[in-house]
Each structure stands twice: as C-alpha cells, then as structure tokens.
Scaffold this active site. Structure first.
Site, PDB file in Angstrom:
ATOM      1  CB  ILE A 357      59.148  57.858  13.513  1.00  0.00           C
ATOM      2  CG1 ILE A 357      59.045  56.419  14.028  1.00  0.00           C
ATOM      3  CG2 ILE A 357      60.585  58.376  13.609  1.00  0.00           C
ATOM      4  CD1 ILE A 357      59.813  55.384  13.207  1.00  0.00           C
ATOM      5  CD  GLU A 383      47.323  46.538 -10.417  1.00  0.00           C
ATOM      6  OE1 GLU A 383      47.723  45.373 -10.418  1.00  0.00           O
ATOM      7  OE2 GLU A 383      47.931  47.474 -10.949  1.00  0.00           O
TER       8      GLU A 383
HETATM    9  C1  LIG Z   1      42.976  55.646  -7.825  1.00  0.00           C
HETATM   10  C2  LIG Z   1      42.283  54.462  -8.442  1.00  0.00           C
HETATM   11  C3  LIG Z   1      42.787  53.929  -9.626  1.00  0.00           C
HETATM   12  C4  LIG Z   1      42.151  52.850 -10.247  1.00  0.00           C
HETATM   13  N1  LIG Z   1      42.615  52.394 -11.461  1.00  0.00           N
HETATM   14  C5  LIG Z   1      41.864  51.484 -12.147  1.00  0.00           C
HETATM   15  C6  LIG Z   1      42.198  51.148 -13.507  1.00  0.00           C
HETATM   16  O1  LIG Z   1      43.185  51.631 -14.075  1.00  0.00           O
HETATM   17  N2  LIG Z   1      41.375  50.287 -14.163  1.00  0.00           N
HETATM   18  C7  LIG Z   1      40.276  49.720 -13.593  1.00  0.00           C
HETATM   19  O2  LIG Z   1      39.588  48.955 -14.239  1.00  0.00           O
HETATM   20  N3  LIG Z   1      39.949  50.024 -12.301  1.00  0.00           N
HETATM   21  C8  LIG Z   1      40.703  50.883 -11.572  1.00  0.00           C
HETATM   22  N4  LIG Z   1      40.352  51.223 -10.282  1.00  0.00           N
HETATM   23  C9  LIG Z   1      39.199  50.565  -9.665  1.00  0.00           C
HETATM   24  C10 LIG Z   1      39.565  49.619  -8.519  1.00  0.00           C
HETATM   25  O3  LIG Z   1      40.206  48.467  -9.019  1.00  0.00           O
HETATM   26  C11 LIG Z   1      38.270  49.306  -7.760  1.00  0.00           C
HETATM   27  O4  LIG Z   1      37.906  50.485  -7.062  1.00  0.00           O
HETATM   28  C12 LIG Z   1      38.407  48.136  -6.796  1.00  0.00           C
HETATM   29  O5  LIG Z   1      38.583  46.933  -7.518  1.00  0.00           O
HETATM   30  C13 LIG Z   1      37.222  47.993  -5.850  1.00  0.00           C
HETATM   31  O6  LIG Z   1      36.004  48.093  -6.503  1.00  0.00           O
HETATM   32  P1  LIG Z   1      34.870  49.086  -5.920  1.00  0.00           P
HETATM   33  O7  LIG Z   1      35.501  50.409  -5.713  1.00  0.00           O
HETATM   34  O8  LIG Z   1      33.680  49.006  -6.787  1.00  0.00           O
HETATM   35  O9  LIG Z   1      34.533  48.502  -4.480  1.00  0.00           O
HETATM   36  P2  LIG Z   1      33.412  47.308  -4.106  1.00  0.00           P
HETATM   37  O10 LIG Z   1      33.652  46.179  -5.010  1.00  0.00           O
HETATM   38  O11 LIG Z   1      32.081  47.980  -4.142  1.00  0.00           O
HETATM   39  O12 LIG Z   1      33.830  46.975  -2.676  1.00  0.00           O
HETATM   40  C14 LIG Z   1      33.461  47.739  -1.502  1.00  0.00           C
HETATM   41  C15 LIG Z   1      34.004  46.984  -0.291  1.00  0.00           C
HETATM   42  O13 LIG Z   1      33.340  45.700  -0.184  1.00  0.00           O
HETATM   43  C16 LIG Z   1      34.304  44.664  -0.147  1.00  0.00           C
HETATM   44  N5  LIG Z   1      33.776  43.465  -0.801  1.00  0.00           N
HETATM   45  C17 LIG Z   1      33.177  43.374  -2.013  1.00  0.00           C
HETATM   46  N6  LIG Z   1      32.810  42.112  -2.265  1.00  0.00           N
HETATM   47  C18 LIG Z   1      33.180  41.372  -1.182  1.00  0.00           C
HETATM   48  C19 LIG Z   1      33.093  39.995  -0.829  1.00  0.00           C
HETATM   49  N7  LIG Z   1      32.541  39.089  -1.659  1.00  0.00           N
HETATM   50  N8  LIG Z   1      33.576  39.601   0.361  1.00  0.00           N
HETATM   51  C20 LIG Z   1      34.143  40.496   1.216  1.00  0.00           C
HETATM   52  N9  LIG Z   1      34.263  41.816   0.952  1.00  0.00           N
HETATM   53  C21 LIG Z   1      33.782  42.249  -0.244  1.00  0.00           C
HETATM   54  C22 LIG Z   1      35.515  45.235  -0.882  1.00  0.00           C
HETATM   55  O14 LIG Z   1      36.706  44.550  -0.555  1.00  0.00           O
HETATM   56  C23 LIG Z   1      35.480  46.674  -0.382  1.00  0.00           C
HETATM   57  O15 LIG Z   1      36.083  46.745   0.881  1.00  0.00           O
HETATM   58  C24 LIG Z   1      41.005  52.276  -9.637  1.00  0.00           C
HETATM   59  C25 LIG Z   1      40.503  52.813  -8.457  1.00  0.00           C
HETATM   60  C26 LIG Z   1      41.115  53.894  -7.864  1.00  0.00           C
HETATM   61  C27 LIG Z   1      40.518  54.486  -6.621  1.00  0.00           C
END
Ligand SMILES: Cc1cc2nc3c(=O)[nH]c(=O)nc-3n(C[C@H](O)[C@H](O)[C@H](O)COP(=O)(O)OP(=O)(O)OC[C@H]3O[C@@H](n4cnc5c(N)ncnc54)[C@H](O)[C@@H]3O)c2cc1C
Length: 405
Positions: A357, A383
């Site tokens: 927009i 989360e």
């Molecule tokens: C800015 C920021 C703040 C954060 N703060 C915190 C915090 O305070 N404390 C904390 O503990 N963590 C924190 N995190 C971590 C965050 O919770 C994780 O990044 C998130 O849970 C995803 O995990 P990952 O990055 O390892 O992705 P992965 O688990 O590696 O996932 C990669 C992709 O694969 C998909 N995927 C994985 N498994 C499956 C499945 N079985 N079926 C379908 N799709 C799947 C996921 O949905 C995603 O799209 C933070 C992350 C960021 C970027």
C-alpha cells in the site's frame, strides 16, 4: 473456573484497561521515538528497558506475593499487544524474560527458588533468558546434546547453546541440558537456573539479524560449569515438560504481539491510503487497497478473540501443572499452537500488504513499515516453527480422534 469449561473473556476490567493505557502511553511517548535509532545502531534499548522495569512491566503476570503486578496472562497479553503496535524488539525482550524465563520458576520452582530467582526477576532487578536451541537441535529440541553430569552437590554442564534472546544481557537463564543422553525428551532433559558470572559459563557469538535489532541473539558456552543441585527447576528429567509449558505461554503471548503488529500495519496503511493521491483520488478509494485493509481488520478481530480467550483459559488453570487435567493440557497446547501459527502468518501478510500500500516509500530504509516487515518474519520461526505448530495441531487431531473444542 471449572476445568474444561469454555472461557470467554473480551470485556476487560477497569484494572486491565488502566494497564493498557499505561502501556500505550509509554509506547507512544517514550518507546516509539527511539525505535529508528535503535534499529539503525542495532543496540539493546537500555533506557526504555529501565523505564519498563520502573513501570512494573517485568512482572505483569506474576502474583504480587512474588513481586509482580498479579495481572495474569490476560494482563501480560494486553501489555504485549500495546507495545507491538509500534515495535517487536521490546516485546521480544519481555517475552524471553517473562513467558520463557519466569514461567518455569513460577510453575515449577520450589518456594526457595521463587524467593531467590523469581522475585528479583518480577521486580525487574534481574533480566531472564531461556536456552533450549543448539547447533544440531532446533525443531527436534529433545535431541539436545549439552550434557549435565552429577558431581557431589553440583551438576557439571558442558556444551554450546545458540540463538538465546537476551543472552548477552540476562542475569539468569533457564538452560535445558541432558542429564541422560539416552532418554532424550522422556526423562533425559533437566532445566537448570544458570546465573551470569558462574564459573565455566561464558557468552559466545552474538548474531547479526534481519530484524529485531533491539534484541541480542547469543551463543552460550558451557565448559565444566558447576551449577548447584538446588538450581534444577521441576526435578531431574522434567526439563522438557518445563520448556514446553513455558512455550505454550509464549505462543499465546506471541499471538498478542501479532495483534499489535496487525493493528500497527492497518493504522499506518489507512493513514497513508487516505492521504496518498494517485489518478486524482486518494488511493483508499480503490478496491484493491480496501480489500487489503479489510483482510487486516478481519484477522485482527479473529486473532484478538482467540488470544484473550486462550489467555483467560490459562489463567483459569492456575499455576500448578500437576493439577491440570489431561484434556485441559491438550487444549492449552493445541490452542497455543493455533494462535502462534495463524497470528504470525496473518501478521506477516499484514505487513507485506501494508508495504505494498505504501508503494516505493515502504521499501525505503528507516520507515516504520520497512522495519516492521523485517521484524515480523521471525514470528513464523521462533518458539517453534510454524511447521512444528502444525505438527502439534495434527498430533492433537490424530490423538483425540478428531477436533475437540
Ligand atoms: C532471533 C531468534 C531468537 C531466538 N530466540 C531463542 C531463545 O531465546 N531461546 C531458544 O532456545 N531458541 C531461540 N531461537 C531458536 C528458534 O527457536 C529456532 O531457530 C527454531 O525453533 C527452529 O530451529 P532451527 O533454526 O534449528 O531450524 P530446523 O529445526 O533446522 O528447521 C529447518 C526447517 O525445517 C523444518 N522442519 C524441521 N523438522 C520438520 C519436520 N519434522 N516436519 C516438517 N518440517 C520440519 C522447520 O520447520 C524449518 O522450516 C531463536 C531464533 C532466532 C532466529
């Protein structure tokens, strides 16, 4: 409230309305003016965080006997909704502190732990964080590898955690580590209260991010860090449940943040569309623009209803998870997943449409909508990613043989 009874809460009390006004005034007069600079410099907003402590924002849902304002999850959602109308960093700092940091202590802590760690946190004297994620354990959080070995009166922690919101500034962090690597989420993970300055615990790399520039996202390194045995929250092997309960609270409050985000996008869009002239008319007169505004309004209306119902339901459950009937626990987790998932996707759509927009100016660095666009994306990821939320919702459907309201 009787367990299992439906909870409708959309009429706010005078006290809740007063809290909303206090937060709205702070957000508009003190927080909004610093946001552009905070985003540009990528700095934790010390001064406004200090003000939030003074205003009691650090303990909104915590009972007064433990140093909070005693306004429950509904009050907490009101605060996050109002702050999120302008910004995502301040709500993220409070979210990591409150739902993720303090819930474990409030729900699972011993009286001694509450007095020692929860009271100063709720009073704003100590900032909290929550650390579950590791380099090889994200969505599959039960596979974490940071290890805790019992030795005398201590647990010795070794390993690396990543992406910890407030990780750089926090005084107290709830850290999930494996007391038994073989057992995983089913009894093998414990929650430890780790304090800044403990020997063997240090800060690692702080990430540069696309958005949420007012928050730190830090690596935490544990090298033979001795944590006193009395710092285990919820008992040995109960850490996964502690973490999941905290995330259920966090996911509803993220929904409240999405309400604020959608409101912000709608408000700036309506204002811009009323004033921007093209083809000799304000663009708000074109149906292509109106439908985007209508979508934002629909989503905001639906999401607010869901968020405050779920918050009131959680308040009605009380603070002792051992007393929650299984059906209520399932409903709480399913509803939190629905709200987190829908809310974050609706908020992303709202800021995307708002940017459209605004046309070219929406893409220019330093405009509120450009910042909101970068900030909003993370809610689909942290989360628990939205794929994980859909796994929870589908698991509930399959487990209970259909949709149970
Ligand atoms: C800015 C920021 C703040 C954060 N703060 C915190 C915090 O305070 N404390 C904390 O503990 N963590 C924190 N995190 C971590 C965050 O919770 C994780 O990044 C998130 O849970 C995803 O995990 P990952 O990055 O390892 O992705 P992965 O688990 O590696 O996932 C990669 C992709 O694969 C998909 N995927 C994985 N498994 C499956 C499945 N079985 N079926 C379908 N799709 C799947 C996921 O949905 C995603 O799209 C933070 C992350 C960021 C970027």
């Amino acid at each position: 409230m009787e367990h299992g009874a439906p909870t409708i809460q959309m009429k706010f009390t005078e006290e809740q309305n007063a809290l909303r006004e206090t937060v709205a005034k702070f957000a508009e007069e003190e927080m909004a003016p610093i946001l552009e600079e905070m985003d540009e410099k990528e700095e934790f907003p010390q001064k406004t965080v200090q003000r939030m402590k003074e205003l009691g924002f650090f303990g909104v849902p915590i009972p007064e006997e433990y140093g909070g304002l005693g306004m429950g999850k509904v009050g907490y959602c009101i605060m996050l909704e109002e702050l999120s109308k302008f910004d995502a960093s301040h709500p993220a700092i409070l979210g990591a502190h409150t739902s993720l940091g303090m819930t474990p202590l409030h729900y699972y802590g011993t009286e001694e732990q509450k007095q020692k760690f929860l009271v100063p946190a709720a009073k704003g004297e100590k900032l909290m964080g929550f650390s579950l994620t590791e380099p090889h354990s994200g969505s599959d959080s039960g596979s974490l590898k940071t290890e805790a070995k019992a030795e005398g009166d201590y647990w010795i922690l070794n390993g690396n955690k990543i992406y910890v919101t407030n990780g750089k500034e926090a005084d107290q962090i709830v850290v999930m580590a494996a007391n038994d690597l073989k057992l995983g989420s089913n009894g093998g993970i414990s929650a430890f209260l780790v304090e800044k300055g403990m020997k063997g615990f240090r800060l690692g790399r702080c990430e540069k991010k696309m958005g949420l520039h007012g928050t730190s996202t830090a690596e935490l390194i544990f090298e033979n860090c001795a944590v006193p045995k009395e710092n285990i929250i919820g008992g040995v092997g109960r850490g996964f449940y502690v973490a999941m309960t905290a995330l259920d609270v966090g996911r509803v409050s993220l929904g409240a943040g999405s309400c604020g985000g959608i409101w912000g996008a709608l408000n700036v869009s309506l204002n811009y569309a009323n004033n921007r002239m093209q083809f000799d008319a304000p663009i708000v007169q074109y149906q292509a623009i109106q439908f985007k505004l209508a979508d934002m309004a629909m989503h905001l209306h639906a999401l607010r209803t869901m968020v405050y119902q779920a918050a009131a339901f959680q308040d009605g459950l009380g603070y002792d998870p051992t007393k929650w009937p299984r059906s209520d626990r399932l409903k709480k987790s399913r509803d939190s997943a629905v709200i987190k998932c829908l809310g974050s996707e609706w908020a992303s759509k709202a800021v995307n449409d708002a940017l459209q927009i605004h046309g070219g100016i929406g893409y220019i660095r330093g405009t509120p909508i450009e910042r909101a666009y970068r900030d909003a994306r993370i809610s689909e990821i942290f989360e628990g990613t939205n794929e994980v939320q859909r796994m929870i919702i589908a698991g509930d459907l399959i487990g209970r043989g259909g949709f149970v309201p």
